[in-house]
Enzyme design. Structure first.
Site, PDB file in Angstrom:
ATOM      1  N   TYR A  15      48.399  90.891  42.312  1.00 32.71           N
ATOM      2  CA  TYR A  15      49.553  90.850  43.203  1.00 32.71           C
ATOM      3  C   TYR A  15      50.776  91.575  42.651  1.00 32.71           C
ATOM      4  CZ  TYR A  15      46.472  87.070  44.593  1.00 32.71           C
ATOM      5  OH  TYR A  15      45.372  86.341  44.923  1.00 32.71           O
ATOM      6  N   TYR A 143      45.232  78.916  52.073  1.00 36.04           N
ATOM      7  CA  TYR A 143      44.769  79.983  51.184  1.00 36.04           C
ATOM      8  C   TYR A 143      43.368  79.617  50.696  1.00 36.04           C
ATOM      9  CZ  TYR A 143      44.012  83.086  47.301  1.00 36.04           C
ATOM     10  OH  TYR A 143      43.448  84.018  46.461  1.00 36.04           O
ATOM     11  N   ASP A 244      38.412  72.605  50.893  1.00 32.90           N
ATOM     12  CA  ASP A 244      38.601  73.511  49.762  1.00 32.90           C
ATOM     13  C   ASP A 244      39.481  72.797  48.744  1.00 32.90           C
ATOM     14  OD1 ASP A 244      39.379  75.410  47.955  1.00 32.90           O
ATOM     15  OD2 ASP A 244      39.849  76.962  49.432  1.00 32.90           O
ATOM     16  N   LYS A 273      38.650  76.540  39.799  1.00 33.38           N
ATOM     17  CA  LYS A 273      39.823  76.465  38.918  1.00 33.38           C
ATOM     18  C   LYS A 273      39.667  75.504  37.711  1.00 33.38           C
ATOM     19  CE  LYS A 273      43.199  78.791  41.594  1.00 33.38           C
ATOM     20  NZ  LYS A 273      43.235  78.976  43.038  1.00 33.38           N
TER      21      LYS A 273
HETATM   22  C1  LIG Z   1      42.502  79.888  43.870  1.00 33.86           C
HETATM   23  C2  LIG Z   1      41.935  79.384  45.121  1.00 33.86           C
HETATM   24  C3  LIG Z   1      40.806  79.994  45.698  1.00 33.86           C
HETATM   25  C4  LIG Z   1      40.151  81.230  45.127  1.00 33.86           C
HETATM   26  O1  LIG Z   1      39.626  81.012  43.854  1.00 33.86           O
HETATM   27  P1  LIG Z   1      39.349  82.275  42.892  1.00 33.86           P
HETATM   28  O2  LIG Z   1      38.665  81.676  41.704  1.00 33.86           O
HETATM   29  O3  LIG Z   1      40.711  82.834  42.561  1.00 33.86           O
HETATM   30  O4  LIG Z   1      38.509  83.235  43.630  1.00 33.86           O
HETATM   31  C5  LIG Z   1      40.315  79.438  46.866  1.00 33.86           C
HETATM   32  N1  LIG Z   1      40.880  78.355  47.432  1.00 33.86           N
HETATM   33  C6  LIG Z   1      41.953  77.754  46.899  1.00 33.86           C
HETATM   34  C7  LIG Z   1      42.518  76.529  47.561  1.00 33.86           C
HETATM   35  C8  LIG Z   1      42.535  78.250  45.733  1.00 33.86           C
HETATM   36  O5  LIG Z   1      43.623  77.659  45.225  1.00 33.86           O
END
Ligand SMILES: *Cc1c(COP(=O)(O)O)cnc(C)c1O
Length: 426
Positions: A15, A143, A244, A273
């Site tokens: 970014y 996101y 997610d 993460k």
């Molecule tokens: C960071 C994130 C992603 C993407 O994960 P990457 O390992 O960066 O590809 C997807 N969903 C959420 C909610 C995130 O915070």
């Protein structure tokens, strides 16, 4: 060419412009809650390397797990082979996640875990003879990652849908939830979602959302009843629910998983993460038996996905050690303590003319400014003050490692206070 020049000239960073990139700081070490820069400066980390390093850096237990596994083997293909680290990890994930999530797909990044979730949902309905169910629905301000299918369910504005208009699938978007986490629930909040589902459920495979905390789409903290209502709507309209939890998983919001605030189980859940405690890239997509089995009836009879590094043993071993630390339970005292201190120390920022909102949940503290933050200028101040905080847009936010001590956390909140006073005085 020195490191700074080489980096600026040849290396993409996330970014930022390839023509005029934001400055980068070179790290030579990291230990506990501190990053050590090439000049010897020690910075208290407020970011957990984007939600991941929940136990801090250079953790003895995680290091040991990595050493032990690398001396055995680092990786073998997962097609036709399996191993103890993966079996242990999947057992743990099934144990600790909400009821019903009994099948684990190990992916190599969060975005891929989201791709897998979407593909599962589409294949599930296709195998039920409902091949018209190919659309997704998501609240705005979400996101879900940077790959194309994930991008297509991100907020249409933040996710820059107009730029990629011709190559992104068009999905349905409901307004973002408006009732904040600590407000009185207003059931009308979910009505627009209901209306779209009522009208279009024949075409919709799944509803995808980040439970309770919308992360990179705006750091919004919303009411758990919204999540609960979405679960009910999904049941009513025969739509799968994908949670997610890539950012929220593993204790960050004060519950082990954010959907526990709403006491619901999704049909599919994405983790990432903090899964490996910030050591290695690995993610997971969990689903119910029903989804897994329903995906593999009829033709083609298999789930068509298999990354080269699927089930990477080194990442599994570290993830196991990280989850073991979580299971020891210190986070259950650490997170409320961090939350209380964040509330106490960030609240006074509400008095600033330049501040639009201050909000806190678990080990997440957000200061939303009225205008875009100048990242280069504010980071220079942060580094001078001995902290690592990376704002984006109007948001100055922190989600430190759970092991942060009160005086280190104070350093973060004081630096935010100082920087706002310096750059955006009343
Ligand atoms: C960071 C994130 C992603 C993407 O994960 P990457 O390992 O960066 O590809 C997807 N969903 C959420 C909610 C995130 O915070």
């Amino acid at each position: 060419m020195n490191n700074t020049e080489f980096d600026k000239r040849h290396i993409w960073h996330p970014y930022t412009s390839a023509i005029n990139p934001l400055p980068c700081y070179e790290v030579v070490g990291a230990s506990g809650v501190e990053l050590i820069l090439v000049g010897g400066e020690k910075l208290v980390d407020g970011m957990s390397s984007w939600w991941a390093a929940v136990h801090g850096y250079n953790h003895p237990a995680l290091n040991q797990a990595a050493h032990k596994q690398i001396d055995a083997f680092a990786h073998v293909m997962f097609g036709g082979l399996t191993h103890q680290p993966a079996i242990d990890l999947c057992r743990k994930l099934i144990d600790i996640t909400p009821d019903g999530l009994n099948r684990v797909f190990l992916a190599d990044s969060g975005s891929v875990a989201v791709e897998v979730a979407i593909k599962m949902a589409l294949q599930y309905w296709a195998c039920q003879g409902r091949s018209q169910k190919v659309k997704l629905i998501a609240p705005r301000n979400g996101y879900h990652g940077d790959t194309f299918a994930a991008m297509a369910v991100c907020d249409p504005i933040n996710g820059m849908h107009s730029l990629f208009q011709k190559s992104l699938v068009e999905h349905f978007f409901a307004p973002a939830p408006q009732t904040q986490f600590d407000q009185t629930w207003n059931a009308d909040d979910v009505l627009p979602m209901r209306e779209i589902l009522e009208q279009h459920h024949h075409d919709i495979a799944a509803l995808i959302l980040e439970p309770v905390v919308q992360g990179a789409g705006g750091m919004r903290l919303y009411h758990p009843e919204y999540v609960k209502a979405c679960r009910k709507l999904c049941d009513e309209f025969n739509v799968l629910l994908i949670c997610d939890e890539i950012a929220t998983g593993f204790g960050r919001t004060g519950k082990l998983f954010a959907c526990e605030h709403a006491q619901i189980s999704p049909d599919i859940m994405c983790l990432g993460k903090a899964l490996t405690g910030g050591y290695l890239t690995m993610a997971a997509t969990l689903c119910t038996d029903e989804v897994a089995e329903g995906t593999c009836v009829g033709d083609p009879g298999v789930f068509m996905h298999g990354p080269t590094y699927m089930g990477n043993a080194l990442a599994c071993a570290v993830a196991n050690a990280s989850i073991d630390l979580i299971l020891e339970g210190a986070w259950q005292q650490q997170i409320p303590r961090i939350e209380k201190q964040l509330l106490e120390e960030l609240a006074i920022l509400n008095d600033f003319e330049s501040v639009a909102d201050v909000r806190v949940l678990g080990a997440i503290g957000v200061v939303e400014m009225k205008q875009q933050v100048n990242v280069a200028d504010i980071q220079q101040i942060f580094v001078e003050k001995g902290v690592w905080i990376r704002p984006f847009g109007k948001l100055i936010y922190i989600m430190p490692p759970y092991i942060i001590e009160p005086e280190q956390l104070k350093k973060l909140t004081s630096a935010i206070h100082f920087a706002i006073q310096r750059l955006y005085p009343n």
